[in-house]
Design a protein around this motif. Structure first.
Motif, mmCIF file in Angstrom:
data_model
loop_
_atom_site.group_PDB
_atom_site.id
_atom_site.type_symbol
_atom_site.label_atom_id
_atom_site.label_comp_id
_atom_site.label_asym_id
_atom_site.label_seq_id
_atom_site.Cartn_x
_atom_site.Cartn_y
_atom_site.Cartn_z
ATOM 1 N N UNK A 122 0.828 -1.200 0.000
ATOM 2 C CA UNK A 122 0.000 0.000 0.000
ATOM 3 C C UNK A 122 0.867 1.256 0.000
ATOM 4 N N UNK A 123 1.902 1.273 0.851
ATOM 5 C CA UNK A 123 2.820 2.413 0.881
ATOM 6 C C UNK A 123 3.490 2.616 -0.480
ATOM 7 N N UNK A 124 3.882 1.513 -1.104
ATOM 8 C CA UNK A 124 4.528 1.611 -2.414
ATOM 9 C C UNK A 124 3.577 2.213 -3.440
ATOM 10 N N UNK A 125 2.312 1.785 -3.376
ATOM 11 C CA UNK A 125 1.326 2.340 -4.300
ATOM 12 C C UNK A 125 1.135 3.834 -4.103
ATOM 13 N N UNK A 126 1.087 4.258 -2.842
ATOM 14 C CA UNK A 126 0.948 5.687 -2.548
ATOM 15 C C UNK A 126 2.171 6.453 -3.052
ATOM 16 N N UNK A 127 3.347 5.855 -2.862
ATOM 17 C CA UNK A 127 4.579 6.503 -3.342
ATOM 18 C C UNK A 127 4.563 6.678 -4.855
ATOM 19 N N UNK A 128 3.868 5.779 -5.555
ATOM 20 C CA UNK A 128 3.777 5.857 -7.013
ATOM 21 C C UNK A 128 2.559 6.639 -7.490
ATOM 22 N N UNK A 129 1.854 7.290 -6.543
ATOM 23 C CA UNK A 129 0.786 8.203 -6.932
ATOM 24 C C UNK A 129 -0.629 7.697 -6.783
ATOM 25 N N UNK A 130 -0.813 6.456 -6.277
ATOM 26 C CA UNK A 130 -2.167 5.934 -6.102
ATOM 27 C C UNK A 130 -2.784 6.461 -4.809
ATOM 28 N N UNK A 131 -4.101 6.652 -4.787
ATOM 29 C CA UNK A 131 -4.754 6.956 -3.514
ATOM 30 C C UNK A 131 -4.591 5.790 -2.550
ATOM 31 N N UNK A 132 -4.482 6.081 -1.240
ATOM 32 C CA UNK A 132 -4.254 5.038 -0.237
ATOM 33 C C UNK A 132 -5.307 3.934 -0.336
ATOM 34 N N UNK A 133 -6.593 4.308 -0.407
ATOM 35 C CA UNK A 133 -7.662 3.312 -0.442
ATOM 36 C C UNK A 133 -7.518 2.396 -1.650
ATOM 37 N N UNK A 134 -7.222 2.970 -2.806
ATOM 38 C CA UNK A 134 -7.060 2.169 -4.021
ATOM 39 C C UNK A 134 -5.868 1.244 -3.902
ATOM 40 N N UNK A 135 -4.757 1.768 -3.406
ATOM 41 C CA UNK A 135 -3.543 0.950 -3.281
ATOM 42 C C UNK A 135 -3.770 -0.243 -2.364
ATOM 43 N N UNK A 136 -4.452 -0.004 -1.242
ATOM 44 C CA UNK A 136 -4.686 -1.091 -0.296
ATOM 45 C C UNK A 136 -5.662 -2.113 -0.868
ATOM 46 N N UNK A 137 -6.706 -1.653 -1.547
ATOM 47 C CA UNK A 137 -7.664 -2.582 -2.146
ATOM 48 C C UNK A 137 -7.004 -3.434 -3.229
ATOM 49 N N UNK A 138 -6.119 -2.844 -4.011
ATOM 50 C CA UNK A 138 -5.391 -3.610 -5.025
ATOM 51 C C UNK A 138 -4.518 -4.685 -4.374
ATOM 52 N N UNK A 139 -3.828 -4.311 -3.293
ATOM 53 C CA UNK A 139 -2.953 -5.263 -2.614
ATOM 54 C C UNK A 139 -3.757 -6.402 -1.995
ATOM 55 N N UNK A 140 -4.859 -6.077 -1.299
ATOM 56 C CA UNK A 140 -5.684 -7.099 -0.652
ATOM 57 C C UNK A 140 -6.283 -8.038 -1.698
ATOM 58 N N UNK A 141 -6.844 -7.471 -2.765
ATOM 59 C CA UNK A 141 -7.446 -8.306 -3.801
ATOM 60 C C UNK A 141 -6.445 -9.228 -4.463
ATOM 61 N N UNK A 142 -5.237 -8.724 -4.655
ATOM 62 C CA UNK A 142 -4.195 -9.546 -5.273
ATOM 63 C C UNK A 142 -3.773 -10.692 -4.361
#
Length: 268
Positions: free
Chosen positions: A186-206
């Motif tokens: 999730x932190x990595x996704x935020x660092x790359x410009x994703x919203x926190x909620x989106x990044x975490x949902x992508x990680x959990x779903x994966x």
């Protein structure tokens, strides 16, 4: 089956809530005791009908199966005090880490039946992993009863007690590892410009999808990894970076450290 639990902390509470949610037990046939009355109140608000026992001994007197969910250092004194009642004990299921069946049986009255179980917190959402070992006095009927209760919360596996520390280090501690990975992704996704909620949902779903794919295909994890890894692509670049950081060795050392700590706890 009349079921009791002593201790409604994080693990005890998760396990009992899972059993209630799954219908493995019904509130009217559950007796609980916890030093912290507010823990019992919170459970009763969720599941009206659950009985609060005035003492630990009162729980044992009321039930056929008694789950011991106190801290490891409290297990042997608890088994000893319950045995001093003089009455036959119900089937005991201990979920304390690093307390052996031999030690519990040595503190118990003759003929006490004890199952040692290692659940994890996803039991609360009926997706737990629970390993167990049986003591000398446990009958086939006792074991079936324990499995029925525990299987309401997830997958149940019988293991040799000598392997219980390894189980604890993988599935018992495992949710903490998974949550750490999800937080890092999730932190990595935020660092790359994703919203926190989106990044975490992508990680959990994966993570969920990958686990389900492994389970349903029966393929080796490395075979599935290779299917994602194109020559010269983004995945192999990411995997090389993980290797450079010692990713695989870090996981192995984490499990070894957890096992060593469990062994140290056993010595004390």
């Amino acid at each position: 089956m009349k079921t009791g639990i002593i201790g409604l902390g994080k693990m005890g509470g998760a396990l009992l809530r899972g059993m209630l949610k799954a219908g493995a037990v019904v509130p009217e046939e559950v007796w609980v005791y916890d030093h912290h009355h507010e823990n019992v109140q919170a459970l009763q608000e969720e599941y009206p009908g659950v009985h609060e026992a005035p003492t630990e001994a009162a729980v044992a007197d009321a039930v056929e199966v008694l789950i011991l969910a106190v801290k490891p250092h409290g297990i042997l004194p608890l088994v000893s005090s319950l045995s001093e009642r003089g009455a036959e004990l119900p089937l005991l299921i201990s979920i304390a880490a690093a307390v052996s069946l031999d030690d519990m049986e040595a503190c118990a009255s003759d003929g006490t039946r004890i199952v040692r179980a290692m659940p994890n917190t996803p039991c609360m959402v009926l997706a737990g992993v629970i390993a167990y070992s049986t003591g000398a006095g446990v009958t086939d009927e006792d074991e079936d009863a324990a499995r029925r209760l525990l299987s309401g919360c997830g997958s149940v596996y019988k293991v040799q007690e000598s392997r219980m520390n390894a189980v604890s280090a993988i599935s018992g501690c495992g949710p903490a590892y998974m949550f750490t990975v999800l937080d890092a992704l999730s932190d990595a996704g935020v660092a790359m410009g994703l919203p926190r909620k989106t990044a975490l949902e992508l990680a959990v779903g994966t993570m969920l999808g990958s686990a389900r794919m492994l389970e349903q295909t029966g393929k080796h994890p490395m075979a599935l990894r290779d299917e994602v890894t194109s020559p010269g692509g983004t995945t192999i670049a990411a995997l090389n970076a993980l290797d450079e950081c010692g990713f695989r060795n870090a996981w192995i050392q984490a499990v070894k450290s957890a096992v060593r700590r469990a062994e140290e706890m056993e010595e004390h």
